[in-house]
Scaffold this active site. Sequence first.
Site, PDB file in Angstrom:
ATOM      1  N   SER A 190       0.860  -1.187   0.000  1.00  0.00           N
ATOM      2  CA  SER A 190       0.000   0.000   0.000  1.00  0.00           C
ATOM      3  C   SER A 190       0.887   1.225   0.000  1.00  0.00           C
ATOM      4  O   SER A 190       2.049   1.169   0.404  1.00  0.00           O
ATOM      5  CB  SER A 190      -0.858   0.021   1.271  1.00  0.00           C
ATOM      6  OG  SER A 190      -1.520   1.268   1.409  1.00  0.00           O
ATOM      7  N   TYR A 203      -2.161  -1.205  10.522  1.00  0.00           N
ATOM      8  CA  TYR A 203      -2.308  -1.539   9.102  1.00  0.00           C
ATOM      9  C   TYR A 203      -1.086  -1.065   8.304  1.00  0.00           C
ATOM     10  O   TYR A 203      -0.496  -1.846   7.540  1.00  0.00           O
ATOM     11  CB  TYR A 203      -3.582  -0.885   8.552  1.00  0.00           C
ATOM     12  CG  TYR A 203      -3.742  -1.008   7.055  1.00  0.00           C
ATOM     13  CD1 TYR A 203      -4.197  -2.192   6.477  1.00  0.00           C
ATOM     14  CD2 TYR A 203      -3.443   0.057   6.205  1.00  0.00           C
ATOM     15  CE1 TYR A 203      -4.349  -2.308   5.101  1.00  0.00           C
ATOM     16  CE2 TYR A 203      -3.594  -0.057   4.831  1.00  0.00           C
ATOM     17  CZ  TYR A 203      -4.050  -1.232   4.283  1.00  0.00           C
ATOM     18  OH  TYR A 203      -4.195  -1.334   2.916  1.00  0.00           O
TER      19      TYR A 203
HETATM   20  P1  NAD Z   1     -11.733  -5.700  -0.138  1.00  0.00           P
HETATM   21  O1  NAD Z   1     -12.394  -5.597   1.168  1.00  0.00           O
HETATM   22  O2  NAD Z   1     -12.610  -5.787  -1.328  1.00  0.00           O
HETATM   23  O3  NAD Z   1     -10.744  -6.938  -0.153  1.00  0.00           O
HETATM   24  C1  NAD Z   1     -10.074  -7.390   0.998  1.00  0.00           C
HETATM   25  C2  NAD Z   1     -10.324  -8.876   1.114  1.00  0.00           C
HETATM   26  O4  NAD Z   1      -9.507  -9.389   2.153  1.00  0.00           O
HETATM   27  C3  NAD Z   1     -11.738  -9.235   1.497  1.00  0.00           C
HETATM   28  O5  NAD Z   1     -12.578  -9.351   0.379  1.00  0.00           O
HETATM   29  C4  NAD Z   1     -11.548 -10.566   2.219  1.00  0.00           C
HETATM   30  O6  NAD Z   1     -11.859 -11.638   1.359  1.00  0.00           O
HETATM   31  C5  NAD Z   1     -10.064 -10.605   2.542  1.00  0.00           C
HETATM   32  N1  NAD Z   1      -9.869 -10.849   3.964  1.00  0.00           N
HETATM   33  C6  NAD Z   1      -9.900  -9.959   4.984  1.00  0.00           C
HETATM   34  N2  NAD Z   1      -9.728 -10.606   6.152  1.00  0.00           N
HETATM   35  C7  NAD Z   1      -9.571 -11.914   5.860  1.00  0.00           C
HETATM   36  C8  NAD Z   1      -9.364 -13.084   6.645  1.00  0.00           C
HETATM   37  N3  NAD Z   1      -9.270 -13.031   7.986  1.00  0.00           N
HETATM   38  N4  NAD Z   1      -9.274 -14.271   5.996  1.00  0.00           N
HETATM   39  C9  NAD Z   1      -9.379 -14.351   4.658  1.00  0.00           C
HETATM   40  N5  NAD Z   1      -9.566 -13.280   3.860  1.00  0.00           N
HETATM   41  C10 NAD Z   1      -9.661 -12.073   4.472  1.00  0.00           C
HETATM   42  O7  NAD Z   1     -10.775  -4.432  -0.249  1.00  0.00           O
HETATM   43  P2  NAD Z   1      -9.558  -4.074  -1.252  1.00  0.00           P
HETATM   44  O8  NAD Z   1      -9.330  -2.642  -1.063  1.00  0.00           O
HETATM   45  O9  NAD Z   1      -9.782  -4.616  -2.590  1.00  0.00           O
HETATM   46  O10 NAD Z   1      -8.334  -4.804  -0.556  1.00  0.00           O
HETATM   47  C11 NAD Z   1      -7.437  -5.608  -1.266  1.00  0.00           C
HETATM   48  C12 NAD Z   1      -6.018  -5.322  -0.845  1.00  0.00           C
HETATM   49  O11 NAD Z   1      -5.630  -4.034  -1.298  1.00  0.00           O
HETATM   50  C13 NAD Z   1      -5.773  -5.343   0.666  1.00  0.00           C
HETATM   51  O12 NAD Z   1      -4.565  -6.014   0.927  1.00  0.00           O
HETATM   52  C14 NAD Z   1      -5.623  -3.880   0.994  1.00  0.00           C
HETATM   53  O13 NAD Z   1      -4.819  -3.672   2.126  1.00  0.00           O
HETATM   54  C15 NAD Z   1      -4.956  -3.371  -0.269  1.00  0.00           C
HETATM   55  N6  NAD Z   1      -5.041  -1.921  -0.457  1.00  0.00           N
HETATM   56  C16 NAD Z   1      -6.244  -1.336  -0.677  1.00  0.00           C
HETATM   57  C17 NAD Z   1      -6.303   0.035  -0.838  1.00  0.00           C
HETATM   58  C18 NAD Z   1      -7.597   0.738  -1.071  1.00  0.00           C
HETATM   59  O14 NAD Z   1      -7.624   1.969  -1.049  1.00  0.00           O
HETATM   60  N7  NAD Z   1      -8.690   0.039  -1.307  1.00  0.00           N
HETATM   61  C19 NAD Z   1      -5.130   0.812  -0.785  1.00  0.00           C
HETATM   62  C20 NAD Z   1      -3.922   0.160  -0.566  1.00  0.00           C
HETATM   63  C21 NAD Z   1      -3.878  -1.210  -0.401  1.00  0.00           C
END
Ligand code: NAD
Length: 299
Positions: A190, A203
Amino acid sequence: MPTDQYEHGDPRTRYPDVQPEPQTQDEPGLQSAMDPVPDLGETSYRGTGRLAGRKALITGGDSGIGGAVAIAFAREGADVAIAYLPEEQSDADHVLEQIRATGRTAVAIPGDLRDKAYAQVLVDQAVAGLGGLDALVSVAGKQRWQPDVLDITDDQFEATFDVNVFGLFRLVKAALPHLQPGATITTTASMEAYKPAPDRLDYAASKGAINNLSKGLSQLLVERGIRVNVVAPGPTWTVLQPSGGVDPSTLPEFGSSESPMGRAGQPAELAPAYVFLASDESSYVVGETLNVNGGMVTP
Ligand code: NAD
Ligand code: MG
């Protein structure tokens, strides 16, 4: 919205600035209940065979960035297994339907990455369902907004690291015996790895750890012909935000105040980075972090 990812145009207006109304859901949240619902590339991602015949396991593949990656990988010719929490089944069904519509194999493996036994089960079921494994894509992640450092409990800190770092490490160890030269591991850090927001310390620290762990692993695994790389998203409109990831009152400005692009990204805009890092186009790219963040400068 572009007709496909290759449509040329002004990136600032390629997608609307979402400006979501304040909204909350319990963790992990359902993408289908968001307003607006994020774009996973359902109508736009066009595959050209860049991952033909590959066998990919994608964690967090039910929604958001992982969901967009799963759709893109299938349209590029890969068979895809997705992992997600059992309570996310309805979001997963949407992505599984998109994978099946391409004619590729779709495997669904719900479970909790905090469960120490799950990593092995996940890999075993993916290998059985796909007939092997040559792309591990770790996208699952946990993010908890907590403005006061004294309110970050040991339990929260542990849970964040358990999913984001320990869960990833267990998964890599379980997958490794199956990965042959040419296989790839792609992890998800991230912007927070470099520029920690003070209201999500645990986080941000876990994302720094993922970036570091991945770079270290890349050095070890290149000796086996396995390439490890990282994608570091910036503000992307996903259910991670309204399910406790950020202060709900800030949602109307989500992305637009932080990113020089002036808007949040959509999951569909993240998928091509993961496709590139898994494809042999990136054969000489190892230990790299590909930032997809609308112009937030990183070290
Ligand atoms: P999202 O909520 O759609 O996806 C996150 C997924 O993590 C969930 O769908 C879930 O299936 C999984 N998850 C969470 N806890 C879990 C557990 N205990 N066991 C199994 N699976 C679990 O959100 P997203 O934003 O698409 O997140 C995807 C990745 O992108 C993450 O690693 C997040 O940190 C990273 N990220 C997102 C952003 C943003 O702005 N959305 C920015 C930087 C990084
Ligand atoms: Mg989800």
